[in-house]
Motif scaffolding. Sequence first.
Motif, short mmCIF file in Angstrom:
data_model
loop_
_atom_site.label_atom_id
_atom_site.label_comp_id
_atom_site.label_asym_id
_atom_site.label_seq_id
_atom_site.Cartn_x
_atom_site.Cartn_y
_atom_site.Cartn_z
N MET A 1 0.85 -1.17 0.00
CA MET A 1 0.00 0.00 0.00
C MET A 1 0.90 1.23 0.00
SD MET A 1 -2.89 1.31 2.74
CE MET A 1 -3.11 -0.31 3.30
N ASN A 2 0.53 2.19 -0.83
CA ASN A 2 1.29 3.43 -0.84
C ASN A 2 0.34 4.62 -0.99
OD1 ASN A 2 0.76 3.80 -3.64
ND2 ASN A 2 2.47 2.46 -4.13
N ARG A 3 0.89 5.79 -0.77
CA ARG A 3 0.08 7.01 -0.77
C ARG A 3 -0.57 7.27 -2.14
NH1 ARG A 3 0.95 9.97 3.87
NH2 ARG A 3 2.72 9.24 5.09
N GLU A 4 0.16 6.96 -3.21
CA GLU A 4 -0.37 7.21 -4.54
C GLU A 4 -1.61 6.35 -4.80
OE1 GLU A 4 3.00 6.53 -4.06
OE2 GLU A 4 3.48 8.67 -4.09
N PHE A 5 -1.58 5.12 -4.32
CA PHE A 5 -2.73 4.23 -4.47
C PHE A 5 -3.94 4.82 -3.74
CE2 PHE A 5 -5.30 0.82 -2.55
CZ PHE A 5 -5.79 0.22 -3.70
N LEU A 6 -3.73 5.26 -2.52
CA LEU A 6 -4.83 5.82 -1.73
C LEU A 6 -5.34 7.13 -2.33
CD1 LEU A 6 -3.42 5.07 1.84
CD2 LEU A 6 -5.24 3.85 0.64
N LYS A 7 -4.42 7.94 -2.85
CA LYS A 7 -4.81 9.20 -3.49
C LYS A 7 -5.65 8.89 -4.73
CE LYS A 7 -2.25 13.31 -3.14
NZ LYS A 7 -3.11 13.95 -2.26
N GLY A 8 -5.27 7.83 -5.43
CA GLY A 8 -6.02 7.41 -6.62
C GLY A 8 -7.43 6.96 -6.28
N LEU A 9 -7.67 6.56 -5.05
CA LEU A 9 -9.01 6.18 -4.62
C LEU A 9 -9.85 7.40 -4.24
CD1 LEU A 9 -8.17 3.09 -2.36
CD2 LEU A 9 -9.10 3.08 -4.69
N GLY A 10 -9.22 8.56 -4.29
CA GLY A 10 -9.95 9.79 -4.00
C GLY A 10 -9.94 10.20 -2.54
N LEU A 11 -9.04 9.64 -1.76
CA LEU A 11 -8.98 9.97 -0.34
C LEU A 11 -8.24 11.29 -0.13
CD1 LEU A 11 -8.10 6.45 1.09
CD2 LEU A 11 -10.33 7.56 1.07
N GLU A 12 -8.62 11.99 0.93
CA GLU A 12 -7.98 13.25 1.29
C GLU A 12 -6.65 12.96 2.00
OE1 GLU A 12 -9.20 16.25 0.50
OE2 GLU A 12 -10.90 15.29 -0.48
N ASP A 13 -5.77 13.96 2.03
CA ASP A 13 -4.44 13.79 2.64
C ASP A 13 -4.53 13.35 4.09
OD1 ASP A 13 -3.13 14.39 0.30
OD2 ASP A 13 -2.82 16.51 0.81
N GLU A 14 -5.45 13.92 4.86
CA GLU A 14 -5.60 13.56 6.27
C GLU A 14 -6.02 12.09 6.41
OE1 GLU A 14 -8.14 14.78 10.24
OE2 GLU A 14 -8.00 16.22 8.59
N GLN A 15 -6.92 11.65 5.57
CA GLN A 15 -7.36 10.25 5.59
C GLN A 15 -6.19 9.33 5.24
OE1 GLN A 15 -10.46 10.85 2.68
NE2 GLN A 15 -12.06 10.37 4.21
N ILE A 16 -5.43 9.72 4.25
CA ILE A 16 -4.28 8.93 3.83
C ILE A 16 -3.28 8.83 4.96
CG2 ILE A 16 -2.28 8.90 2.28
CD1 ILE A 16 -4.16 10.11 0.11
N GLU A 17 -3.03 9.93 5.64
CA GLU A 17 -2.08 9.94 6.75
C GLU A 17 -2.52 8.99 7.86
OE1 GLU A 17 1.36 10.61 8.60
OE2 GLU A 17 0.84 11.40 6.62
N ASN A 18 -3.80 9.02 8.20
CA ASN A 18 -4.32 8.13 9.24
C ASN A 18 -4.21 6.66 8.83
OD1 ASN A 18 -4.99 10.21 11.00
ND2 ASN A 18 -7.03 10.45 10.13
N ILE A 19 -4.52 6.38 7.59
CA ILE A 19 -4.42 5.01 7.09
C ILE A 19 -2.97 4.54 7.12
CG2 ILE A 19 -4.63 3.57 5.01
CD1 ILE A 19 -7.18 5.25 4.37
N MET A 20 -2.05 5.40 6.69
CA MET A 20 -0.63 5.01 6.65
C MET A 20 -0.08 4.78 8.07
SD MET A 20 0.01 4.64 3.51
CE MET A 20 1.78 4.44 3.50
N LYS A 21 -0.52 5.59 9.03
CA LYS A 21 -0.09 5.38 10.42
C LYS A 21 -0.56 4.03 10.93
CE LYS A 21 0.17 10.17 12.01
NZ LYS A 21 -0.43 11.18 12.90
N GLU A 22 -1.81 3.73 10.70
CA GLU A 22 -2.38 2.45 11.15
C GLU A 22 -1.69 1.29 10.45
OE1 GLU A 22 -4.57 -0.03 13.45
OE2 GLU A 22 -4.53 2.15 13.60
N HIS A 23 -1.47 1.44 9.17
CA HIS A 23 -0.78 0.39 8.39
C HIS A 23 0.64 0.18 8.93
CE1 HIS A 23 0.33 -2.12 5.03
NE2 HIS A 23 1.31 -1.30 4.72
N GLY A 24 1.32 1.25 9.27
CA GLY A 24 2.67 1.15 9.83
C GLY A 24 2.69 0.39 11.14
N GLN A 25 1.72 0.67 12.00
CA GLN A 25 1.64 -0.04 13.28
C GLN A 25 1.37 -1.52 13.07
OE1 GLN A 25 -1.37 2.15 15.40
NE2 GLN A 25 0.04 3.75 16.04
N THR A 26 0.47 -1.83 12.16
CA THR A 26 0.16 -3.22 11.85
C THR A 26 1.39 -3.92 11.29
OG1 THR A 26 -2.15 -2.67 11.40
CG2 THR A 26 -1.34 -4.75 10.51
#
Length: 65
Positions: A1-26
């Motif tokens: 998973m990367n930021r470009e993929f999430l951005k391509g889904l139409g997510l906002e930067d704040e949403q992407i940041e939260n997802i990436m943090k959670e993904h990093g912890q997992t």
Amino acid sequence: MNREFLKGLGLEDEQIENIMKEHGQTLQSVQAEVETLKNDKTTLQEQLNERDNDLKSFKAIKRKH
């Protein structure tokens, strides 16, 4: 998973940041589990090798008698 993929889904930067943090912890949790399992495997392999050597020694002693 990367930021470009999430951005391509139409997510906002704040949403992407939260997802990436959670993904990093997992990911850190999974990596710790993998490391534990690798260490367990190494220990078990060493024990198995030791048992194999013991069996060979016992067989050699038994043949002498």
